[in-house]
Design a protein around this motif. Structure first.
Motif, PDB file in Angstrom:
ATOM      1  N   LEU A 345       1.003  -0.834   0.653  1.00 56.64           N
ATOM      2  CA  LEU A 345      -0.130  -0.175  -0.283  1.00 56.64           C
ATOM      3  C   LEU A 345       0.736   1.397   0.097  1.00 56.64           C
ATOM      4  O   LEU A 345       1.847   1.113   1.674  1.00 56.64           O
ATOM      5  N   THR A 346       0.366   1.869  -0.694  1.00 61.65           N
ATOM      6  CA  THR A 346       1.806   3.473  -1.309  1.00 61.65           C
ATOM      7  C   THR A 346       0.573   4.465  -0.335  1.00 61.65           C
ATOM      8  O   THR A 346      -0.403   4.915  -0.355  1.00 61.65           O
ATOM      9  N   ASP A 347       0.976   4.937   0.278  1.00 58.99           N
ATOM     10  CA  ASP A 347       0.274   5.986   1.039  1.00 58.99           C
ATOM     11  C   ASP A 347       0.636   7.182   0.302  1.00 58.99           C
ATOM     12  O   ASP A 347       1.162   7.351  -0.320  1.00 58.99           O
ATOM     13  N   PRO A 352       5.470   3.346   0.110  1.00 57.39           N
ATOM     14  CA  PRO A 352       4.827   1.486  -0.017  1.00 57.39           C
ATOM     15  C   PRO A 352       5.239   0.796   1.218  1.00 57.39           C
ATOM     16  O   PRO A 352       6.406   1.097   1.939  1.00 57.39           O
ATOM     17  N   TRP A 353       4.162   0.594   1.555  1.00 51.80           N
ATOM     18  CA  TRP A 353       4.093  -0.290   2.918  1.00 51.80           C
ATOM     19  C   TRP A 353       4.367  -1.553   2.543  1.00 51.80           C
ATOM     20  O   TRP A 353       2.844  -2.058   1.799  1.00 51.80           O
ATOM     21  N   ALA A 361      -0.685  -8.162  -6.098  1.00 50.97           N
ATOM     22  CA  ALA A 361      -1.556  -6.484  -6.630  1.00 50.97           C
ATOM     23  C   ALA A 361      -0.354  -5.367  -5.636  1.00 50.97           C
ATOM     24  O   ALA A 361      -1.113  -5.990  -4.515  1.00 50.97           O
ATOM     25  N   ARG A 362      -1.159  -4.758  -6.690  1.00 51.85           N
ATOM     26  CA  ARG A 362      -0.401  -2.983  -5.146  1.00 51.85           C
ATOM     27  C   ARG A 362      -1.599  -1.845  -5.856  1.00 51.85           C
ATOM     28  O   ARG A 362      -2.251  -1.607  -6.595  1.00 51.85           O
ATOM     29  N   THR A 363      -2.433  -1.597  -4.286  1.00 51.65           N
ATOM     30  CA  THR A 363      -2.608  -0.297  -4.374  1.00 51.65           C
ATOM     31  C   THR A 363      -1.718   0.799  -4.187  1.00 51.65           C
ATOM     32  O   THR A 363      -0.881   1.461  -3.182  1.00 51.65           O
ATOM     33  N   THR A 364      -2.385   2.448  -4.104  1.00 47.75           N
ATOM     34  CA  THR A 364      -1.760   3.437  -4.131  1.00 47.75           C
ATOM     35  C   THR A 364      -3.143   4.953  -3.641  1.00 47.75           C
ATOM     36  O   THR A 364      -3.332   4.704  -4.837  1.00 47.75           O
ATOM     37  N   MET A 365      -2.363   5.142  -3.022  1.00 53.74           N
ATOM     38  CA  MET A 365      -3.802   6.500  -3.283  1.00 53.74           C
ATOM     39  C   MET A 365      -3.104   7.471  -3.522  1.00 53.74           C
ATOM     40  O   MET A 365      -1.848   8.017  -4.268  1.00 53.74           O
ATOM     41  N   PHE A 396     -16.470   3.739  -2.453  1.00 56.10           N
ATOM     42  CA  PHE A 396     -15.977   5.565  -1.836  1.00 56.10           C
ATOM     43  C   PHE A 396     -14.674   5.260  -1.483  1.00 56.10           C
ATOM     44  O   PHE A 396     -14.210   4.679  -0.425  1.00 56.10           O
ATOM     45  N   HIS A 397     -14.120   5.241  -1.842  1.00 55.04           N
ATOM     46  CA  HIS A 397     -12.349   5.434  -2.309  1.00 55.04           C
ATOM     47  C   HIS A 397     -11.517   6.288  -2.936  1.00 55.04           C
ATOM     48  O   HIS A 397     -11.818   7.338  -3.862  1.00 55.04           O
ATOM     49  N   ARG A 398     -10.178   6.729  -2.734  1.00 60.54           N
ATOM     50  CA  ARG A 398      -8.668   7.397  -3.169  1.00 60.54           C
ATOM     51  C   ARG A 398      -7.791   6.559  -3.038  1.00 60.54           C
ATOM     52  O   ARG A 398      -6.710   7.263  -3.207  1.00 60.54           O
ATOM     53  N   SER A 399      -7.808   5.498  -3.490  1.00 59.49           N
ATOM     54  CA  SER A 399      -6.791   4.774  -3.941  1.00 59.49           C
ATOM     55  C   SER A 399      -6.915   4.039  -5.191  1.00 59.49           C
ATOM     56  O   SER A 399      -8.152   3.945  -5.640  1.00 59.49           O
ATOM     57  N   ALA A 400      -6.193   3.424  -5.611  1.00 58.56           N
ATOM     58  CA  ALA A 400      -6.163   2.858  -7.385  1.00 58.56           C
ATOM     59  C   ALA A 400      -5.131   1.383  -7.028  1.00 58.56           C
ATOM     60  O   ALA A 400      -4.215   1.918  -6.163  1.00 58.56           O
TER      61      ALA A 400
END
Length: 471
Positions: A345-347, A352-353, A361-365, A396-400
Motif C-alpha cells: 500500500l503506497t500512502d 510504499p508499505w 497487486a498493489r494499491t496507491t493513494m 467510496f475510495h481514493r486509491s487505485a
C-alpha cells in the motif's frame, strides 16, 4: 412516540451536527432512541451508535429495496421512544441525479416528518425562497420546520425570522457559529469515533447545545403526532435467516475491528449471527496472532492508509493471515480489506508499505475520489458469490489498484446502467476459492443468499480442517 428525519438543503448544511445534538439531548434524558442513516455511509452511524448506545441501521433503497427500508425502519423502531433519521446530501438528491434513494424518497417510504437544516451563513430574506421551494416541490414530503444553522448575530437571526414568518414556516432550532462543536474530517469524511479520545466531552457539548438550541415543546409534539402506531406499513420481521435445520452450523469467523478497519453494516453482521456464526473481533494493528480455530475471515473497509506503517510492521500477523488464506480459509474483504490483502500500500506521502500479499497487486493513494453506486455482475465464484449473480453495491475510495486483477471478481457499471455503454463496463476485484475482495461495499439485506453462502463456505472449511486433523 414516533420518528423524525433530519434533512439538509445541501451537503455540508450541518445536518450531522443537528442530528447528533438532538440524539445527545434525548439520551441525556435517558430516553430510548433508535438512530438511522439514509444512504450507504458508514462514519455517521458510528457517531450515532456512540451516542445512543445501540446498533444504527442504514436506510438505502438502492443497495436494498423500498420494502426492505420500510421493514428495517419499523422493525428497529418498534420498541423505542424516539426514532431519529439522518438524511443524505440535500433533501432531494438521490442516485445518479435522480430522486431514488434520496432523503425525500425515504421520507415518503417511512411516512416520517422532515426537519430541514439550512446553512444561513450568507442568507437573509432569500431563506424564504429556498425553504418555500423545498416545502412545495413535493407535497408528499412533510417539512414540519427548519433549523437555522451558522447564524451570525442577533440582527441576522431577526432577519431570518422575518423571512420565515412570510411563508409561515416554524423555526424549531437555531445554531450559532460554534467552532467548539466542529468535528475533525479528512479525505473520506469525518474522522471515525475510534480515533477521537475526547468523544465523551464532545457529546456533552452537543447535548448542552441540543437542550439549549431547539424548541423541544414543538419537537415532542411532532414525535407524538408521527407515532409508529399509526404507520401504514406492515411491521414484518427482519429475521430472513434460513431454518435452523439448514444452517451452516456454529462456526468461528474473525472480524477485523480497530481504527484501521471499522466499516460494517449492522444488517450484514446480524445476518451472519442469525446463521449461528460467531464473530470474533481482532486487530490487524495490535494483535500478533489471529484468534484460534477460525473458519472464516472478514476484513471490512476503513482507513488502512492512515495506519499503513503500523499494519506493515505487524509482520507475524500478516504472515499468519497469508498462510491461512493460502490453506483455503474463506475470506471476505471490502475496500480497506482489499488494500490490506494486496502486496503493498503506497500512502499519500508516496511511501510504499508491504501488506499481506495474498493478492498479487498493489494499491496507491491518489487525489481522485471514486464514488458512486455500482451495478455488479459476478464473473468469478468466491466464498460469497456465484457466477452470474447481479446486485447493487457502492464505491467510496481514493486509491487505485494495479495491475488490474488477473482474476476479476466483477464486471461493473454505474447508476443508472442505461447511461453506461458496454465498452465502459470494467473488471474489478479479486475472486477465487478462498478470497472475495473488492472495492465495492455490499449490503446483504435483500440478498440472504450471500451470508448463507459465506457461512456454508466457512462450514466446509471447518469440516475439511477437522477431517485432516483426525487423519
Amino acid at each position: 412516540m414516533g420518528g423524525l428525519i433530519i434533512a439538509g438543503d445541501r451537503s455540508g448544511s450541518g445536518k450531522t451536527t443537528v442530528t447528533m445534538a438532538i440524539l445527545s439531548a434525548l439520551r441525556s434524558q435517558r430516553s430510548v432512541v433508535q438512530a438511522f442513516k439514509v444512504g450507504p455511509d458508514y462514519i455517521d452511524p458510528m457517531f450515532h451508535r456512540a451516542i445512543v448506545g445501540q446498533p444504527v441501521y442504514n436506510l438505502d433503497p438502492v443497495l436494498t429495496s423500498e420494502s426492505y427500508v420500510q421493514r428495517c425502519f419499523l422493525s428497529h423502531s418498534a420498541t423505542t421512544s424516539y426514532a431519529v433519521v439522518e438524511g443524505v446530501m440535500g433533501l432531494f438528491d438521490g442516485a445518479g441525479g435522480t430522486d431514488y434513494g434520496s432523503t425525500a424518497h425515504v421520507a415518503r417510504l417511512i411516512h416520517c416528518p422532515v426537519l430541514l437544516v439550512v446553512d444561513c451563513a450568507r442568507l437573509s430574506r432569500s431563506l424564504a425562497a429556498i425553504v418555500h421551494g423545498y416545502s412545495t416541490l413535493d407535497r408528499r414530503v412533510n417539512i414540519v420546520g427548519v433549523v437555522l444553522n451558522r447564524v451570525g448575530s442577533d440582527r441576522h437571526l431577526a432577519m431570518l425570522k422575518v423571512a420565515m414568518q412570510s411563508i409561515n414556516m416554524p423555526i424549531l432550532g437555531v445554531l450559532r457559529r460554534e467552532d467548539a462543536i466542529t468535528l475533525p474530517d479528512r479525505h473520506l469524511g469525518l474522522v471515525p469515533t475510534d480515533e477521537l479520545s475526547d468523544l465523551p466531552q464532545r457529546f456533552q457539548r452537543l447535548a448542552a447545545l441540543g437542550q439549549r438550541c431547539f424548541d423541544w415543546v414543538a419537537l415532542e409534539t411532532i414525535f407524538e403526532q408521527s407515532s409508529f402506531k399509526d404507520r401504514r406499513l406492515a411491521p414484518e420481521t427482519m429475521n430472513d435467516s434460513v431454518p435452523r435445520s439448514e444452517r451452516a452450523g456454529k462456526i468461528r469467523v474473525g472480524i477485523a475491528r480497530d481504527r484501521a478497519f471499522n466499516f460494517y453494516y449492522e444488517d450484514n453482521l446480524a445476518s451472519l449471527t442469525r446463521l449461528d456464526v460467531e464473530l470474533i473481533p481482532f486487530s490487524p494493528l495490535t494483535d500478533e496472532h489471529l484468534p484460534p480455530d477460525l473458519n472464516g475471515l472478514v476484513l471490512g473497509g476503513g482507513f488502512p492508509e492512515m495506519f499503513a506503517e503500523q499494519l506493515s510492521r505487524n509482520a507475524v500477523l500478516k504472515q499468519e493471515i497469508a498462510h491461512h488464506i493460502a490453506s483455503g480459509l474463506p475470506t471476505y474483504a471490502e475496500c480497506g480489506g482489499l488494500m490490506y490483502l494486496c502486496q503493498a500500500l503506497t500512502d499519500f506521502e508516496r511511501q510504499p508499505w508491504p501488506m499481506v500479499g495474498a493478492i498479487p497487486a498493489r494499491t496507491t493513494m491518489t487525489g481522485k475520489l471514486t464514488l458512486g453506486y455500482r451495478r455488479v455482475m459476478v464473473k468469478r465464484c468466491s466464498p460469497l458469490v456465484e457466477l452470474g449473480q447481479q446486485f447493487w453495491g457502492h464505491e467510496f475510495h481514493r486509491s487505485a489498484i494495479a495491475p488490474v486483477a488477473a482474476k476479476p471478481l466483477y464486471q461493473l457499471t454505474g447508476y443508472p446502467t442505461s447511461l453506461i455503454s458496454s465498452s465502459q463496463r470494467m473488471p474489478e476485484g479479486w475472486g477465487d476459492s478462498s478470497i472475495h475482495a473488492s472495492y465495492v461495499h455490499l449490503h446483504w439485506g435483500v440478498h440472504p443468499e450471500l451470508p448463507k453462502r459465506f457461512a456454508q463456505s466457512c462450514h466446509s472449511f471447518m469440516t475439511k480442517s477437522a477431517e485432516s486433523t483426525t487423519r
